[in-house]
Write a protein that holds these residues in place. Structure first.
Motif, PDB file in Angstrom:
ATOM      1  N   ALA A 124       0.417  -0.962  -0.440  1.00  0.00           N
ATOM      2  CA  ALA A 124      -0.313  -0.238   0.157  1.00  0.00           C
ATOM      3  C   ALA A 124       0.969   1.591  -0.067  1.00  0.00           C
ATOM      4  CB  ALA A 124      -1.150   0.304   0.808  1.00  0.00           C
ATOM      5  N   GLY A 125       0.100   2.401  -0.556  1.00  0.00           N
ATOM      6  CA  GLY A 125       1.465   3.411  -0.768  1.00  0.00           C
ATOM      7  C   GLY A 125       0.020   4.339  -1.166  1.00  0.00           C
ATOM      8  N   VAL A 126       0.907   5.716  -0.789  1.00  0.00           N
ATOM      9  CA  VAL A 126       0.733   6.926  -1.544  1.00  0.00           C
ATOM     10  C   VAL A 126       1.476   8.489  -2.002  1.00  0.00           C
ATOM     11  CG1 VAL A 126      -1.616   6.659   0.266  1.00  0.00           C
ATOM     12  CG2 VAL A 126       0.985   8.492   0.986  1.00  0.00           C
ATOM     13  N   VAL A 127       1.561   9.150  -2.554  1.00  0.00           N
ATOM     14  CA  VAL A 127       2.987  10.046  -3.033  1.00  0.00           C
ATOM     15  C   VAL A 127       1.945  10.754  -2.626  1.00  0.00           C
ATOM     16  CG1 VAL A 127       2.032  10.002  -5.298  1.00  0.00           C
ATOM     17  CG2 VAL A 127       4.044   9.833  -5.051  1.00  0.00           C
ATOM     18  N   LEU A 128       3.411  11.840  -2.323  1.00  0.00           N
ATOM     19  CA  LEU A 128       2.998  12.994  -2.307  1.00  0.00           C
ATOM     20  C   LEU A 128       4.298  13.889  -2.996  1.00  0.00           C
ATOM     21  CD1 LEU A 128       2.032  16.019  -0.483  1.00  0.00           C
ATOM     22  CD2 LEU A 128       4.064  15.261   0.584  1.00  0.00           C
ATOM     23  N   ASN A 129       3.709  15.026  -3.530  1.00  0.00           N
ATOM     24  CA  ASN A 129       4.776  16.194  -4.531  1.00  0.00           C
ATOM     25  C   ASN A 129       5.302  17.087  -4.245  1.00  0.00           C
ATOM     26  OD1 ASN A 129       3.656  14.245  -6.703  1.00  0.00           O
ATOM     27  ND2 ASN A 129       4.273  15.408  -8.432  1.00  0.00           N
ATOM     28  N   ALA A 130       6.488  16.990  -3.305  1.00  0.00           N
ATOM     29  CA  ALA A 130       6.519  18.120  -1.851  1.00  0.00           C
ATOM     30  C   ALA A 130       8.044  17.745  -1.437  1.00  0.00           C
ATOM     31  CB  ALA A 130       5.612  18.430  -1.207  1.00  0.00           C
ATOM     32  N   ASP A 131       8.647  18.961  -1.837  1.00  0.00           N
ATOM     33  CA  ASP A 131      10.075  18.764  -1.180  1.00  0.00           C
ATOM     34  C   ASP A 131       9.957  19.593  -0.406  1.00  0.00           C
ATOM     35  OD1 ASP A 131      10.120  22.102  -1.321  1.00  0.00           O
ATOM     36  OD2 ASP A 131      11.329  22.246  -3.310  1.00  0.00           O
ATOM     37  N   VAL A 132      11.051  18.870   0.366  1.00  0.00           N
ATOM     38  CA  VAL A 132      11.829  20.048   1.703  1.00  0.00           C
ATOM     39  C   VAL A 132      10.719  20.949   2.539  1.00  0.00           C
ATOM     40  CG1 VAL A 132      14.072  20.331   2.047  1.00  0.00           C
ATOM     41  CG2 VAL A 132      13.169  18.956   3.897  1.00  0.00           C
ATOM     42  N   GLU A 133      10.964  21.799   1.671  1.00  0.00           N
ATOM     43  CA  GLU A 133      10.585  23.175   1.638  1.00  0.00           C
ATOM     44  C   GLU A 133       9.328  22.845   2.031  1.00  0.00           C
ATOM     45  OE1 GLU A 133      14.033  26.069   1.360  1.00  0.00           O
ATOM     46  OE2 GLU A 133      13.508  25.311  -0.843  1.00  0.00           O
ATOM     47  N   GLU A 134       8.729  22.552   0.875  1.00  0.00           N
ATOM     48  CA  GLU A 134       7.605  22.410   0.893  1.00  0.00           C
ATOM     49  C   GLU A 134       6.297  21.826   1.759  1.00  0.00           C
ATOM     50  OE1 GLU A 134       7.910  22.820  -4.164  1.00  0.00           O
ATOM     51  OE2 GLU A 134       7.855  21.067  -3.515  1.00  0.00           O
ATOM     52  N   THR A 135       6.565  20.637   2.059  1.00  0.00           N
ATOM     53  CA  THR A 135       6.284  19.469   3.225  1.00  0.00           C
ATOM     54  C   THR A 135       5.867  19.970   4.519  1.00  0.00           C
ATOM     55  OG1 THR A 135       7.004  18.110   1.936  1.00  0.00           O
ATOM     56  CG2 THR A 135       6.779  17.643   3.771  1.00  0.00           C
ATOM     57  N   THR A 136       4.320  19.918   4.278  1.00  0.00           N
ATOM     58  CA  THR A 136       4.296  19.912   6.029  1.00  0.00           C
ATOM     59  C   THR A 136       4.477  18.680   7.124  1.00  0.00           C
ATOM     60  OG1 THR A 136       2.079  19.169   5.910  1.00  0.00           O
ATOM     61  CG2 THR A 136       2.269  21.442   5.109  1.00  0.00           C
ATOM     62  N   LEU A 137       4.795  19.078   8.008  1.00  0.00           N
ATOM     63  CA  LEU A 137       4.548  18.003   9.239  1.00  0.00           C
ATOM     64  C   LEU A 137       3.530  16.890   8.851  1.00  0.00           C
ATOM     65  CD1 LEU A 137       6.476  17.096  11.267  1.00  0.00           C
ATOM     66  CD2 LEU A 137       5.720  18.567  12.859  1.00  0.00           C
ATOM     67  N   GLU A 138       2.439  17.331   9.035  1.00  0.00           N
ATOM     68  CA  GLU A 138       1.120  16.456   9.015  1.00  0.00           C
ATOM     69  C   GLU A 138       1.775  16.106   7.345  1.00  0.00           C
ATOM     70  OE1 GLU A 138      -3.706  17.428   9.217  1.00  0.00           O
ATOM     71  OE2 GLU A 138      -2.386  19.312   8.375  1.00  0.00           O
ATOM     72  N   GLN A 139       1.401  16.850   6.554  1.00  0.00           N
ATOM     73  CA  GLN A 139       2.273  15.958   5.345  1.00  0.00           C
ATOM     74  C   GLN A 139       3.134  14.560   6.014  1.00  0.00           C
ATOM     75  OE1 GLN A 139       3.018  19.099   2.615  1.00  0.00           O
ATOM     76  NE2 GLN A 139       0.626  18.492   1.729  1.00  0.00           N
ATOM     77  N   TYR A 140       4.048  15.362   6.262  1.00  0.00           N
ATOM     78  CA  TYR A 140       5.479  14.256   6.257  1.00  0.00           C
ATOM     79  C   TYR A 140       4.674  13.370   7.277  1.00  0.00           C
ATOM     80  CZ  TYR A 140       9.931  12.615   7.672  1.00  0.00           C
ATOM     81  OH  TYR A 140      10.459  11.754   7.286  1.00  0.00           O
TER      82      TYR A 140
END
Ligand SMILES: NC(=O)c1ccc[n+]([C@@H]2O[C@H](COP(=O)([O-])OP(=O)(O)OC[C@H]3O[C@@H](n4cnc5c(N)ncnc54)[C@H](O)[C@@H]3O)[C@@H](O)[C@H]2O)c1
Length: 252
Positions: free
Chosen positions: A88-104
């Motif tokens: 199972a997996g999900v993908v998120l297009n965001a680099d380290v600067e853009e990623t929120t803690l919630e998304q991480y």
């Protein structure tokens, strides 16, 4: 006789893409398959397509309660578990600067926590019979620097490392359980369609040898999963199996 005849397999995220192809390949080679997904209706569709020998169950891999309930249900229905594909997996297009803690945390809850919980709760059931094979879906994201898949790559790196830890622990404790990770490059699935900004736009993967950089088909990964699930791979343990048509070995 099928390559995994007599075995019981559970695939997470089995309702789509790679997971659905894994389920079909394992069933074709004789396994009874528990198709699981957080979206039950997609798992039911895949199980119905396979027919006899496949059942669908709802499983959110990020939930420990759900894992405990699913292992209990598999035990009651089949009395054993031989193969676990933590897919199972999900993908998120965001680099380290853009990623929120919630998304991480969300990305890691599915792909890092989910694989941890799968290994933890499958091992006791596997140990009750003949042991088994755990196959953890990582990615070339665990091996290369992909800025845009920051949280995704972090989770896949965790999967790569925990796979080796599980493999060695099982050997040290005398369990007959192998654990390997699979590292696909780009494979034409709904996840890649989403990541490339073309949701629902399916591209045909040509047959035969593929050009460098072309996407593979879900069956290309399912062939590796089937090998790792079968006893043919008994001497393959803690390994990272790259399925990427050479992407990770090209100098540029
Ligand atoms: N497609 C690729 O190019 C590629 C490359 C490398 C690795 N992978 C990995 O392969 C796996 C399958 O990816 P895919 O391309 O088939 O994607 P997909 O989007 O087609 O399928 C993913 C499945 O996981 C399910 N899922 C999502 N969250 C879940 C949760 N919390 N609990 C249970 N199920 C959940 C979805 O409902 C879906 O059915 C993923 O782990 C992905 O990271 C894919």
């Amino acid at each position: 006789m099928g390559r995994v005849a007599g075995k019981v397999a559970l695939v997470t995220g089995g309702g789509s893409g790679l997971g659905a192809a894994d389920c079909a390949a394992l069933a074709r080679e004789g396994a009874r398959v528990v198709v699981t997904d957080v979206k039950l209706e997609t798992a039911q569709r895949v199980a119905a397509r396979i027919g006899e020998g496949a059942v669908a169950m709802e499983l959110d891999v990020a939930s420990e309660e759900a894992w405990i309930a699913t292992m209990k249900a598999v035990d009651e229905q089949f009395g054993r578990l031989d193969i676990l594909v933590n897919n199972a997996g999900v993908v998120l297009n965001a680099d380290v600067e853009e990623t929120t803690l919630e998304q991480y945390r969300w990305v890691n809850s599915v792909m890092s926590d989910g694989v941890f919980l799968g290994c933890k709760h499958a091992i006791p059931l596997m140990n009750r019979n003949d042991g088994g094979s755990i196959i953890n879906m990582s990615s070339t994201g665990a091996l290369l620097g992909y800025p845009i898949f920051f949280a995704y790559s972090a989770a896949k790196g965790a999967v790569r490392s925990m796979t080796k830890s599980v493999a060695v622990m099982c050997q040290e404790k005398g369990y007959r359980i192998r654990c390997n990770s699979v590292h696909p490059g780009s494979i034409e699935t709904p996840m890649v369609q989403q990541a490339e900004g073309r949701p629902g736009e399916e591209r045909e993967v040509p047959s035969g040898v593929l050009k460098p950089g072309a996407s593979g088909a879900p069956e290309d990964v399912a062939a590796m999963v089937l090998f790792l699930a079968s006893d043919e791979s008994r001497f393959v343990n803690g390994a990272e199996m790259v399925v990427d048509n050479g992407v990770t070995i090209r100098p540029f």
